[in-house]
Design a protein around this motif. Sequence first.
Motif, PDB file in Angstrom:
ATOM      1  N   SER A  30       0.830  -1.210   0.000  1.00  0.00           N
ATOM      2  CA  SER A  30       0.000   0.000   0.000  1.00  0.00           C
ATOM      3  C   SER A  30       0.861   1.255   0.000  1.00  0.00           C
ATOM      4  N   THR A  31       1.887   1.278   0.832  1.00  0.00           N
ATOM      5  CA  THR A  31       2.729   2.473   0.909  1.00  0.00           C
ATOM      6  C   THR A  31       3.563   2.636  -0.353  1.00  0.00           C
ATOM      7  N   SER A  32       4.028   1.527  -0.950  1.00  0.00           N
ATOM      8  CA  SER A  32       4.798   1.669  -2.186  1.00  0.00           C
ATOM      9  C   SER A  32       3.902   2.151  -3.323  1.00  0.00           C
ATOM     10  N   ARG A  33       2.659   1.717  -3.331  1.00  0.00           N
ATOM     11  CA  ARG A  33       1.715   2.163  -4.360  1.00  0.00           C
ATOM     12  C   ARG A  33       1.398   3.643  -4.169  1.00  0.00           C
ATOM     13  N   LEU A  34       1.262   4.074  -2.900  1.00  0.00           N
ATOM     14  CA  LEU A  34       1.003   5.498  -2.636  1.00  0.00           C
ATOM     15  C   LEU A  34       2.195   6.342  -3.068  1.00  0.00           C
ATOM     16  N   SER A  35       3.408   5.859  -2.809  1.00  0.00           N
ATOM     17  CA  SER A  35       4.603   6.597  -3.205  1.00  0.00           C
ATOM     18  C   SER A  35       4.673   6.761  -4.719  1.00  0.00           C
TER      19      SER A  35
END
Length: 98
Positions: A89-94
């Motif tokens: 999720s955080t890599s996709r948000l980044s």
Amino acid sequence: MDPSRDGREMTWLFAKGHAVDIVLLVMAIELSWLVRKYDWRISDACLRLAPGALMLLALRAALTGQDWRWIALPLILSFPVHLIDLARSTSRLSKDEK
């Protein structure tokens, strides 16, 4: 309060783990809803719901009197699955911010 209705009629729902089965069914419906209505990838939806489902399986094992290993295993597995979901999720948000 009627003393003849002391809650025994609901005991079977928890003693046999069927309450957990109902919640797992609702989660399966939620999975389908996320994939169909919001176009989530099946892998993303499964990762999002898996930690909760694993904890529910541990609860079901505890309610039905299973060996402690069957309670501990899904609880232990739920944490790394949760971390994988967070990382994705955080890599996709980044990537979306760039």
